[in-house]
Enzyme design. Structure first.
Site, PDB file in Angstrom:
ATOM      1  N   LYS A  22       0.872  -1.284  -0.100  1.00  0.00           N
ATOM      2  CA  LYS A  22      -0.041   0.215  -0.211  1.00  0.00           C
ATOM      3  C   LYS A  22       0.865   1.283   0.112  1.00  0.00           C
ATOM      4  O   LYS A  22       0.691   2.120  -0.808  1.00  0.00           O
ATOM      5  CB  LYS A  22      -0.811   0.271   1.203  1.00  0.00           C
ATOM      6  CG  LYS A  22      -1.888   0.958   1.514  1.00  0.00           C
ATOM      7  CD  LYS A  22      -2.896   0.790   2.182  1.00  0.00           C
ATOM      8  CE  LYS A  22      -2.756   0.916   3.764  1.00  0.00           C
ATOM      9  NZ  LYS A  22      -2.600   2.368   4.056  1.00  0.00           N
ATOM     10  N   ARG A  27       2.816   6.084  -3.236  1.00  0.00           N
ATOM     11  CA  ARG A  27       3.955   6.867  -3.682  1.00  0.00           C
ATOM     12  C   ARG A  27       4.245   6.526  -5.370  1.00  0.00           C
ATOM     13  O   ARG A  27       4.664   7.410  -5.983  1.00  0.00           O
ATOM     14  CB  ARG A  27       5.445   6.231  -2.889  1.00  0.00           C
ATOM     15  CG  ARG A  27       5.401   6.792  -1.458  1.00  0.00           C
ATOM     16  CD  ARG A  27       6.197   5.928  -0.702  1.00  0.00           C
ATOM     17  NE  ARG A  27       6.307   6.487   0.745  1.00  0.00           N
ATOM     18  CZ  ARG A  27       5.632   6.397   1.673  1.00  0.00           C
ATOM     19  NH1 ARG A  27       4.506   5.565   1.528  1.00  0.00           N
ATOM     20  NH2 ARG A  27       6.123   6.805   2.942  1.00  0.00           N
ATOM     21  N   ARG A 123      -7.709  12.739  12.073  1.00  0.00           N
ATOM     22  CA  ARG A 123      -6.385  12.566  12.256  1.00  0.00           C
ATOM     23  C   ARG A 123      -5.221  13.751  12.108  1.00  0.00           C
ATOM     24  O   ARG A 123      -5.811  14.793  11.269  1.00  0.00           O
ATOM     25  CB  ARG A 123      -5.958  11.602  11.279  1.00  0.00           C
ATOM     26  CG  ARG A 123      -6.751  10.194  11.562  1.00  0.00           C
ATOM     27  CD  ARG A 123      -6.281   9.109  10.806  1.00  0.00           C
ATOM     28  NE  ARG A 123      -4.745   8.758  10.927  1.00  0.00           N
ATOM     29  CZ  ARG A 123      -4.262   7.940  10.124  1.00  0.00           C
ATOM     30  NH1 ARG A 123      -4.761   7.146   9.038  1.00  0.00           N
ATOM     31  NH2 ARG A 123      -2.825   7.443  10.434  1.00  0.00           N
ATOM     32  N   GLN A 169       5.636   9.463   6.908  1.00  0.00           N
ATOM     33  CA  GLN A 169       4.463  10.246   6.230  1.00  0.00           C
ATOM     34  C   GLN A 169       5.145  11.706   6.250  1.00  0.00           C
ATOM     35  O   GLN A 169       5.065  12.364   5.187  1.00  0.00           O
ATOM     36  CB  GLN A 169       3.139  10.140   6.770  1.00  0.00           C
ATOM     37  CG  GLN A 169       2.675   8.684   6.357  1.00  0.00           C
ATOM     38  CD  GLN A 169       1.177   8.672   7.099  1.00  0.00           C
ATOM     39  OE1 GLN A 169       0.803   9.576   7.685  1.00  0.00           O
ATOM     40  NE2 GLN A 169       0.401   7.621   6.985  1.00  0.00           N
ATOM     41  N   ASP A 322       2.662  -0.707  12.094  1.00  0.00           N
ATOM     42  CA  ASP A 322       1.431  -1.094  11.440  1.00  0.00           C
ATOM     43  C   ASP A 322       1.038  -2.578  12.172  1.00  0.00           C
ATOM     44  O   ASP A 322       0.027  -3.197  12.164  1.00  0.00           O
ATOM     45  CB  ASP A 322       1.111  -1.042   9.919  1.00  0.00           C
ATOM     46  CG  ASP A 322       1.173   0.411   9.669  1.00  0.00           C
ATOM     47  OD1 ASP A 322       0.738   1.113  10.535  1.00  0.00           O
ATOM     48  OD2 ASP A 322       1.426   0.632   8.535  1.00  0.00           O
ATOM     49  N   ARG A 353      -5.099   2.710  18.239  1.00  0.00           N
ATOM     50  CA  ARG A 353      -4.936   1.310  18.111  1.00  0.00           C
ATOM     51  C   ARG A 353      -4.314   0.754  19.593  1.00  0.00           C
ATOM     52  O   ARG A 353      -4.431  -0.511  19.775  1.00  0.00           O
ATOM     53  CB  ARG A 353      -4.087   0.948  17.074  1.00  0.00           C
ATOM     54  CG  ARG A 353      -4.604   0.999  15.689  1.00  0.00           C
ATOM     55  CD  ARG A 353      -3.657   0.316  14.577  1.00  0.00           C
ATOM     56  NE  ARG A 353      -4.382   0.544  13.434  1.00  0.00           N
ATOM     57  CZ  ARG A 353      -3.679   0.611  12.134  1.00  0.00           C
ATOM     58  NH1 ARG A 353      -2.386   0.779  12.136  1.00  0.00           N
ATOM     59  NH2 ARG A 353      -4.464   0.924  11.045  1.00  0.00           N
ATOM     60  N   ARG A 395      -6.847  -2.759   9.946  1.00  0.00           N
ATOM     61  CA  ARG A 395      -6.053  -3.817  10.491  1.00  0.00           C
ATOM     62  C   ARG A 395      -6.580  -4.350  11.721  1.00  0.00           C
ATOM     63  O   ARG A 395      -6.441  -5.564  12.232  1.00  0.00           O
ATOM     64  CB  ARG A 395      -4.856  -2.885  10.839  1.00  0.00           C
ATOM     65  CG  ARG A 395      -4.087  -2.516   9.542  1.00  0.00           C
ATOM     66  CD  ARG A 395      -2.736  -2.241   9.738  1.00  0.00           C
ATOM     67  NE  ARG A 395      -2.133  -1.330   8.620  1.00  0.00           N
ATOM     68  CZ  ARG A 395      -1.750  -1.686   7.604  1.00  0.00           C
ATOM     69  NH1 ARG A 395      -1.735  -2.931   7.168  1.00  0.00           N
ATOM     70  NH2 ARG A 395      -1.439  -0.708   6.357  1.00  0.00           N
TER      71      ARG A 395
HETATM   72  C1  S3P Z   1       3.109   5.029   6.096  1.00  0.00           C
HETATM   73  C2  S3P Z   1       3.699   5.256   7.324  1.00  0.00           C
HETATM   74  C3  S3P Z   1       3.215   5.054   8.790  1.00  0.00           C
HETATM   75  C4  S3P Z   1       2.256   3.934   8.707  1.00  0.00           C
HETATM   76  C5  S3P Z   1       1.359   3.984   7.538  1.00  0.00           C
HETATM   77  C6  S3P Z   1       1.737   3.961   6.105  1.00  0.00           C
HETATM   78  C7  S3P Z   1       3.640   5.478   4.986  1.00  0.00           C
HETATM   79  O1  S3P Z   1       2.604   6.084   9.049  1.00  0.00           O
HETATM   80  O2  S3P Z   1       1.599   3.746   9.980  1.00  0.00           O
HETATM   81  O3  S3P Z   1       0.524   3.174   7.724  1.00  0.00           O
HETATM   82  O4  S3P Z   1       3.159   4.929   3.757  1.00  0.00           O
HETATM   83  O5  S3P Z   1       4.408   6.494   4.654  1.00  0.00           O
HETATM   84  P1  S3P Z   1       3.670   7.329  10.104  1.00  0.00           P
HETATM   85  O6  S3P Z   1       4.535   7.586   9.045  1.00  0.00           O
HETATM   86  O7  S3P Z   1       2.698   8.386  10.333  1.00  0.00           O
HETATM   87  O8  S3P Z   1       4.044   6.574  11.129  1.00  0.00           O
END
Ligand code: S3P
Length: 434
Positions: A22, A27, A123, A169, A322, A353, A395
Site C-alpha cells: 500500500k 508513492r 487525524r 509520512q 502497523d 490502536r 487492521r
Molecule cells: C506510512 C507510514 C506510517 C504507517 C502508515 C503508512 C507510509 O505512518 O503507519 O500506515 O506509507 O508512509 P507514520 O509515518 O505516520 O508513522
C-alpha cells in the site's frame, strides 16, 4: 457494515501471495503524477486507499490508464498540478492526506482543499502543516489541526527539519516539498522509518543523500520516474504469518513479500519470540552507503510453534508500526510477558490502536493492560473468543479474524468490510489456507 464469524481453525496449509504494498503503491502513483513522462506500475494495489490516490492524481491532471493488469500514469510535472475545482477526497488514506500536500504546497497561484472520511477528519495534519509553513506554504486546517484543510500553493524555501516523531509520512511530505524548494532540504529522523520515498526519488534521478539520521535533497528540475513493480505488502502478509504461527500444525509459504529492512521489524520481533520463519531479509546498509533505488522481496516459510514474550522498545517501533497490534495478539499465546513501549503513535492511526487492541483482545479473554505508549500482555492462556469491533479500522478487522482462527471458541468481527481499505482479498486468502 458486515459482521463475520471466524471459527477456530485446524492447521493452515498452502501458499499465499502477499497483496501489493500500500505504501509503495501510493508513492508510485504520486511520483508518476509529478513526473514528466509516463510510468508503468506493475502489481499496483487495487484497494480503497490506493484507488483514492489514483482518483486524486486524475483530479490534478495526471492521466491514469489500466493496461493489461498494469497502471500507466502520465504525469503533469513537478509544477503542473491542475486546480481540481472542488475538494479532493482522500477517503480513509492517511498516507495520501500527508504526502499530497508536499507536492501541492509549491503549485503557485492554485488552491487545493483536502477532505476525507470520518476517521480522516480526526487525524492530525499539523504535523505536516508545521514544517510546510516553515517552508513558506499556506495551510489552513480545521481547528488548526484537522481535515478538511486548504493548501495554497506558493514558492517554497528549503529547511532543515528535525522530525518530532519518527514518521515516514511527515518525512516524505517534507522531502517531496523539498523537490520544489529553493536550496537544500534536510530531514533528521529520531529513528529510521520506512524509506520507500527516498528509494523511489533516487530511482527517479534525484540526488538523495543519507548521512546518519539526516536525509537531504535539493530542488529538482524534473522527475524521471522509472517503471516499477510493487512488492508484496509485509503489513498485509503479517496477518497470514501470524495466523500460521498461532494455529497449531500450520505450514504456510507467503510469496513475494517486500523485506526492505525499514519495514521488516515485525519479522525480527517474531523471530525473537521464537517463530520459525524462513527467508532472507534485507540487511541494514553500512553507514554512508548510497540510498538504494529498489525494493527487495523474498518468499517466507512460516511454521507454527511455541512463542516466548519479548519487549519492543521505541527504536524498533517505526519498523513495525502497523504490525504492533499483531505483536499483542501473538503475545497472548506466548510464554511470559510481551511489552511494547514508545508506540504512542498508535493512538493516532485509523483508530486509537492502543485502546482498540487492549479492549478488543481483553474482550476475547486476553490479559492485557494499556500504557500511555503501548501495552503489556501476560501470555500463555491463548484466547477464548467472543466479539471484537473493528472500529472502522482495516487492521483491527483483520486482527479479529486471525484471533478467531487461533481462539478456542471463535470470534465475530463487527465491521469486517473495513479490510477492503488495504486488503480486499483477505477473507478469501485466509479461507484458502484454512
Ligand atoms: C506510512 C507510514 C506510517 C504507517 C502508515 C503508512 C507510509 O505512518 O503507519 O500506515 O506509507 O508512509 P507514520 O509515518 O505516520 O508513522
Amino acid at each position: 457494515m458486515s459482521d463475520v464469524f471466524f471459527a477456530p481453525s485446524d492447521g493452515l496449509r498452502g501458499v499465499v501471495t502477499a497483496p501489493p504494498d500500500k505504501s509503495i503503491s501510493h508513492r508510485a502513483a504520486l511520483l508518476g503524477a509529478m513526473s514528466t513522462g509516463t510510468v508503468r506500475i506493475t502489481n499496483y494495489l487495487h484497494a480503497q486507499d490506493t484507488t483514492s490516490t489514483l482518483d486524486a492524481v486524475r483530479r490534478l491532471g495526471a492521466k491514469v490508464e489500466a493496461s493489461g493488469g498494469e497502471i500507466v500514469v502520465s504525469g503533469v510535472g513537478l509544477d503542473g498540478a491542475r486546480s481540481p475545482g472542488g475538494p479532493i477526497d482522500v477517503g480513509n488514506a492517511g498516507t495520501l492526506m500527508r504526502l499530497l500536500p508536499g507536492w501541492l504546497a509549491s503549485q503557485e497561484g492554485r488552491s487545493f482543499e483536502i477532505d476525507g472520511d470520518e476517521s480522516i477528519r480526526g487525524r492530525p495534519v499539523d504535523r505536516i502543516a508545521e514544517p510546510l509553513a516553515r517552508m513558506g506554504a499556506v495551510i489552513e486546517a480545521t481547528d488548526g489541526r484537522y481535515p478538511p484543510f486548504v493548501v495554497r500553493g506558493t514558492p517554497l524555501r528549503a529547511i532543515s527539519y528535525v522530525l518530532p516523531v519518527a514518521s515516514a509520512q511527515v518525512k516524505s511530505c517534507v522531502l517531496i516539498a523539498g523537490l520544489s524548494a529553493d536550496g537544500t532540504t534536510t530531514v533528521t529522523e529520531p529513528a529510521p522509518s520506512r524509506d520507500h520515498t527516498e528509494r523511489m526519488l533516487a530511482g527517479a534521478g534525484v540526488r538523495v543523500l543519507r548521512v546518519g539520521a539526516d536525509i537531504s535533497l535539493s530542488r529538482a528540475s524534473h522527475l524521471d520516474a522509472q517503471d516499477l513493480t510493487v512488492p508484496g505488502d509485509l503489513s498485509s502478509a503479517a496477518f497470514a504469518i501470524a495466523a500460521a504461527l498461532l494455529v497449531p500444525g500450520s505450514q504456510v509459504l507467503v510469496r513475494d513479500v517486500g523485506v526492505n529492512w525499514t519495514r521488516a521489524g515485525f519479522l525480527q520481533i517474531v523471530r525473537r519470540m521464537g517463530a520459525s520463519i524462513g527467508g532472507e531479509l534485507e540487511v541494514v546498509p553500512a553507514p554512508g552507503a548510497p540510498v538504494a533505488t529498489s525494493e527487495p522481496i523474498c518468499d517466507l516459510e512460516v511454521q507454527a510453534g511455541p512463542l516466548r514474550g519479548t519487549t519492543v522498545e521505541g527504536g524498533e517501533v517505526p519498523l513495525a508500526i502497523d504490525e504492533l497490534p499483531l505483536v499483542a495478539l501473538l503475545g497472548c499465546f506466548a510464554e511470559g510477558e510481551t511489552i511494547v513501549r514508545g508506540a504512542q503513535e498508535l493512538r493516532v492511526k485509523e483508530s486509537d490502536r492502543i485502546a482498540g487492541v487492549v479492549d478488543g483482545l481483553r474482550g476475547l479473554g486476553a490479559t492485557i493492560e494499556a500504557t500511555e505508549d503501548g501495552f503489556v500482555v501476560t501470555g500463555g492462556g491463548g484466547l477464548r473468543g467472543g466479539t471484537i469491533d473493528a472500529l472502522g479500522d482495516h487492521r483491527m478487522a483483520m486482527l479479529g479474524a486471525v484471533a478467531g482462527l487461533a481462539s478456542r471458541e471463535g470470534v465475530t468481527v463487527l465491521g469486517m468490510d473495513a479490510a477492503a481499505v488495504s486488503y480486499p482479498g483477505f477473507e478469501a486468502d485466509l479461507a484458502a489456507l484454512a
